[in-house]
Design a protein around this motif. Sequence first.
Motif, PDB file in Angstrom:
ATOM      1  N   SER A 246       0.779  -1.136   0.236  1.00  0.00           N
ATOM      2  CA  SER A 246       0.012   0.078  -0.056  1.00  0.00           C
ATOM      3  C   SER A 246       0.889   1.174   0.028  1.00  0.00           C
ATOM      4  CB  SER A 246      -0.896   0.122   1.144  1.00  0.00           C
ATOM      5  OG  SER A 246      -1.696   1.102   1.219  1.00  0.00           O
ATOM      6  N   ASP A 247       0.457   2.193  -0.646  1.00  0.00           N
ATOM      7  CA  ASP A 247       1.166   3.732  -0.769  1.00  0.00           C
ATOM      8  C   ASP A 247       1.091   4.069   0.860  1.00  0.00           C
ATOM      9  OD1 ASP A 247       1.799   3.238  -3.263  1.00  0.00           O
ATOM     10  OD2 ASP A 247       0.276   4.577  -3.748  1.00  0.00           O
ATOM     11  N   ALA A 248       0.008   3.791   1.701  1.00  0.00           N
ATOM     12  CA  ALA A 248      -0.257   4.132   3.062  1.00  0.00           C
ATOM     13  C   ALA A 248      -0.092   5.654   3.478  1.00  0.00           C
ATOM     14  CB  ALA A 248       0.990   3.366   3.818  1.00  0.00           C
ATOM     15  N   LYS A 249      -0.759   6.352   2.403  1.00  0.00           N
ATOM     16  CA  LYS A 249      -0.825   7.885   2.466  1.00  0.00           C
ATOM     17  C   LYS A 249      -2.214   8.135   3.309  1.00  0.00           C
ATOM     18  CE  LYS A 249       2.301   9.088  -1.016  1.00  0.00           C
ATOM     19  NZ  LYS A 249       3.402   9.659  -0.259  1.00  0.00           N
ATOM     20  N   MET A 250      -2.170   8.406   4.511  1.00  0.00           N
ATOM     21  CA  MET A 250      -3.493   8.602   5.097  1.00  0.00           C
ATOM     22  C   MET A 250      -4.246   9.868   4.591  1.00  0.00           C
ATOM     23  SD  MET A 250      -2.734   7.520   9.122  1.00  0.00           S
ATOM     24  CE  MET A 250      -4.672   7.375   9.428  1.00  0.00           C
ATOM     25  N   GLU A 251      -3.418  10.794   4.183  1.00  0.00           N
ATOM     26  CA  GLU A 251      -4.066  12.084   3.556  1.00  0.00           C
ATOM     27  C   GLU A 251      -4.848  11.854   2.035  1.00  0.00           C
ATOM     28  OE1 GLU A 251      -0.021  12.303   2.007  1.00  0.00           O
ATOM     29  OE2 GLU A 251      -0.948  11.618   3.712  1.00  0.00           O
ATOM     30  N   ARG A 252      -4.441  10.682   1.553  1.00  0.00           N
ATOM     31  CA  ARG A 252      -5.147  10.323   0.226  1.00  0.00           C
ATOM     32  C   ARG A 252      -6.163   9.105   0.528  1.00  0.00           C
ATOM     33  NH1 ARG A 252      -0.812   9.152  -4.377  1.00  0.00           N
ATOM     34  NH2 ARG A 252       0.094  11.261  -4.557  1.00  0.00           N
ATOM     35  N   GLY A 253      -6.341   8.790   1.852  1.00  0.00           N
ATOM     36  CA  GLY A 253      -7.340   7.703   2.086  1.00  0.00           C
ATOM     37  C   GLY A 253      -6.711   6.339   2.057  1.00  0.00           C
TER      38      GLY A 253
ATOM     39  N   ILE B  86      10.283  20.835  10.533  1.00  0.00           N
ATOM     40  CA  ILE B  86       8.770  20.658   9.890  1.00  0.00           C
ATOM     41  C   ILE B  86       7.916  20.123  11.149  1.00  0.00           C
ATOM     42  CG2 ILE B  86       7.886  19.053   8.527  1.00  0.00           C
ATOM     43  CD1 ILE B  86      10.755  19.232   6.681  1.00  0.00           C
ATOM     44  N   VAL B  87       8.722  19.292  11.976  1.00  0.00           N
ATOM     45  CA  VAL B  87       7.675  18.946  13.045  1.00  0.00           C
ATOM     46  C   VAL B  87       6.929  19.919  14.051  1.00  0.00           C
ATOM     47  CG1 VAL B  87       7.609  17.512  15.423  1.00  0.00           C
ATOM     48  CG2 VAL B  87       8.874  16.623  13.387  1.00  0.00           C
ATOM     49  N   GLY B  88       7.660  21.006  14.076  1.00  0.00           N
ATOM     50  CA  GLY B  88       7.245  22.236  14.891  1.00  0.00           C
ATOM     51  C   GLY B  88       6.199  22.891  14.108  1.00  0.00           C
ATOM     52  N   ARG B  89       6.336  22.981  12.730  1.00  0.00           N
ATOM     53  CA  ARG B  89       5.297  23.598  11.982  1.00  0.00           C
ATOM     54  C   ARG B  89       4.157  22.671  11.884  1.00  0.00           C
ATOM     55  NH1 ARG B  89       8.513  27.385   8.254  1.00  0.00           N
ATOM     56  NH2 ARG B  89      10.411  27.495   9.229  1.00  0.00           N
ATOM     57  N   ALA B  90       4.346  21.504  11.963  1.00  0.00           N
ATOM     58  CA  ALA B  90       3.137  20.699  11.659  1.00  0.00           C
ATOM     59  C   ALA B  90       2.510  20.604  12.983  1.00  0.00           C
ATOM     60  CB  ALA B  90       3.582  19.080  11.597  1.00  0.00           C
ATOM     61  N   LYS B  91       2.919  20.671  14.117  1.00  0.00           N
ATOM     62  CA  LYS B  91       2.424  21.035  15.506  1.00  0.00           C
ATOM     63  C   LYS B  91       1.641  22.149  15.561  1.00  0.00           C
ATOM     64  CE  LYS B  91       3.193  20.613  20.530  1.00  0.00           C
ATOM     65  NZ  LYS B  91       4.077  20.179  21.324  1.00  0.00           N
ATOM     66  N   ASN B  92       2.377  23.379  15.066  1.00  0.00           N
ATOM     67  CA  ASN B  92       1.423  24.627  15.167  1.00  0.00           C
ATOM     68  C   ASN B  92       0.257  24.594  14.242  1.00  0.00           C
ATOM     69  OD1 ASN B  92       3.296  25.811  16.889  1.00  0.00           O
ATOM     70  ND2 ASN B  92       4.773  26.386  15.088  1.00  0.00           N
ATOM     71  N   ALA B  93       0.334  23.768  13.086  1.00  0.00           N
ATOM     72  CA  ALA B  93      -0.791  23.832  12.126  1.00  0.00           C
ATOM     73  C   ALA B  93      -1.683  22.739  12.673  1.00  0.00           C
ATOM     74  CB  ALA B  93      -0.140  23.369  10.687  1.00  0.00           C
ATOM     75  N   ASP B  94      -1.376  21.977  13.848  1.00  0.00           N
ATOM     76  CA  ASP B  94      -2.211  20.995  14.181  1.00  0.00           C
ATOM     77  C   ASP B  94      -2.462  19.780  13.128  1.00  0.00           C
ATOM     78  OD1 ASP B  94      -3.737  19.474  15.816  1.00  0.00           O
ATOM     79  OD2 ASP B  94      -5.451  20.453  15.712  1.00  0.00           O
ATOM     80  N   MET B  95      -1.252  19.336  12.570  1.00  0.00           N
ATOM     81  CA  MET B  95      -1.356  18.382  11.398  1.00  0.00           C
ATOM     82  C   MET B  95      -0.145  17.306  11.553  1.00  0.00           C
ATOM     83  SD  MET B  95      -1.548  21.083   8.080  1.00  0.00           S
ATOM     84  CE  MET B  95      -1.586  19.982   6.790  1.00  0.00           C
ATOM     85  N   ASP B  96      -0.399  16.087  11.092  1.00  0.00           N
ATOM     86  CA  ASP B  96       0.824  15.314  11.103  1.00  0.00           C
ATOM     87  C   ASP B  96       1.936  15.820  10.013  1.00  0.00           C
ATOM     88  OD1 ASP B  96      -0.403  13.519  12.797  1.00  0.00           O
ATOM     89  OD2 ASP B  96      -1.411  12.428  11.195  1.00  0.00           O
ATOM     90  N   PRO B  97       3.121  15.781  10.246  1.00  0.00           N
ATOM     91  CA  PRO B  97       4.341  16.229   9.395  1.00  0.00           C
ATOM     92  C   PRO B  97       4.147  15.787   7.760  1.00  0.00           C
ATOM     93  CG  PRO B  97       5.031  15.356  11.562  1.00  0.00           C
ATOM     94  CD  PRO B  97       3.648  14.991  11.525  1.00  0.00           C
ATOM     95  N   GLY B  98       3.742  14.632   7.801  1.00  0.00           N
ATOM     96  CA  GLY B  98       3.632  14.059   6.357  1.00  0.00           C
ATOM     97  C   GLY B  98       2.350  14.842   5.655  1.00  0.00           C
ATOM     98  N   GLN B  99       1.596  15.526   6.413  1.00  0.00           N
ATOM     99  CA  GLN B  99       0.511  16.291   5.722  1.00  0.00           C
ATOM    100  C   GLN B  99       0.901  17.541   5.124  1.00  0.00           C
ATOM    101  OE1 GLN B  99      -2.343  15.803   9.316  1.00  0.00           O
ATOM    102  NE2 GLN B  99      -3.924  15.484   7.768  1.00  0.00           N
ATOM    103  N   LEU B 100       1.844  18.072   5.717  1.00  0.00           N
ATOM    104  CA  LEU B 100       2.566  19.112   5.091  1.00  0.00           C
ATOM    105  C   LEU B 100       2.840  19.092   3.703  1.00  0.00           C
ATOM    106  CD1 LEU B 100       4.509  20.680   8.000  1.00  0.00           C
ATOM    107  CD2 LEU B 100       2.259  21.381   7.350  1.00  0.00           C
ATOM    108  N   GLY B 101       3.205  18.041   3.282  1.00  0.00           N
ATOM    109  CA  GLY B 101       3.656  17.790   1.711  1.00  0.00           C
ATOM    110  C   GLY B 101       5.056  18.077   1.457  1.00  0.00           C
TER     111      GLY B 101
END
Length: 502
Positions: free
Chosen positions: A207-214, A374-389
């Motif tokens: 699986s590509d295992a990308k949660m943002e893609r479902g 990147i982790v800090g920016r993802a946390k500030n955006a309330d996202m998982d790091p992978g979701q930042l793209g």
Amino acid sequence: MSTDATLSFEEAMEKYDPVLGFEVHVELNTKTKMFSSAPNVFGDEPNTNVNEVDLGMPGVLPVVNRIAIESSIKIGLALNCKIAESCTFARKQYFYPDTPKNFQTSQYEDPIAYDGYLDIELSDGTIFRVEIERAHMEEDAGKLTHMGGASGRIQGADFSLVDYNRSGVPLVEIVTKPIEGAGSRAPELAKAYVAAVREIVKNLGVSDAKMERGNVRCDANVSLRPHGRERFGIRSETKNVNSLRAVEHAVRYEIQRHAAVLDAGNPVIQETRHWHEDTRTTTSGRPKSDADDYRYFPEPDLVPIVASREWVEELRATLPEPPAARRKRLQADWGYSDLEFRDVVNAGVMDEIEETIAAGASASVSRKWWMGEIVGRAKNADMDPGQLGVQPATIVELNQLVENGKINNKMATEVLDGVLAGEGTPAEIVAKRGLAVVSDDGPLLEAIDAALAAQPDVADKIRAGKLQAIGAIVGGVMKATRGQADAGRVKELILAKLGVEG
């Protein structure tokens, strides 16, 4: 949107024990669909990757995808499951516009894999065993897009559009047994369990295992029971949660909501719930059906799947190293301390760091960017790091610009902002924003003269041997050049101009 009453998480834990259950749906990355020859491709124009089988046309017959069967067996083996020597498909009856056949081809009484377990490591190293009831094969439904409403959901929408590209995509649904004993760590366990499943299927290459893609979606079941009671409470099921942070937050919220319902003396309704990322709340969907309501019966158009022991063992021999062994190897290869590596794993960026190293960055550089920026920016955006793209190749390019002296670290963070804003590659952003280190001595000497003229006493201190005072002049030059000066070169020029050895 109405808001349900909630208790604080701490108060809920004082009164109740949570019981969890997870249904994780994994989309397989086969070239074609589960029962048809239509392409299994993400992101194409709506309704282009479909054929007569996907649309449920009269008289068509399904054909099983062999690679999907093999991928399903691999998943079962990686989950420590038993593999059925023979299993069948069933029709799960329900009407919904994204299911054109009016039934889903799935498995019911005899799944391909059953009775497994996963040992989940929590943030402090605690191991929690999650027992797997079954991992069965099925096909995905299409996708509805609700138009005209404020929320993007069916409530309040003017009309809906349906895309059948996803209809018939191979799925493996992994269902846990009831999970007891997690207590206040239930939300953390939820996130860690889904992360472990995602890591396994990505590691297997199925699986590509990308949660943002479902590609990986979780239905999270939660119920509460008063301390000391053995009988389970009524459960709710939060559907299609598609990020690790959302899984954790959804479980936490449902625990607080259930506790408030029970405290008020009301019964919990067995239902599906919708997760809202913006408010971190759930809302009621529909009453939750039991298996009997779907009127399962054997699929008459498909023969049983026979998995011989020889075939299963051949597939077992192809499995990659287990995730725990892989983590141990990567830590040794990267030279991270136990604490550093645990932070990487808990942040969910181990795969990203591995890919960044493979793209050409060092282990220390990769960790610096992912964990430091990147982790800090993802946390500030309330996202998982992978979701930042952010792509690993982007980090490599950005770091090379710094190492080559074209930008400094401060500029690099601005370039990263531009990448996240979709402005282009790091090199393109440097050009567009005029971000480049000023290394020409002419402009630097002019800025140094101006800074020295503005602070003549500082020059005297430097000549007297107080070299730390040079920072004031360097700061003036950096301000004059909008932070684009090469600080090291500026220091050299200041010392030379004042006749002082560094």
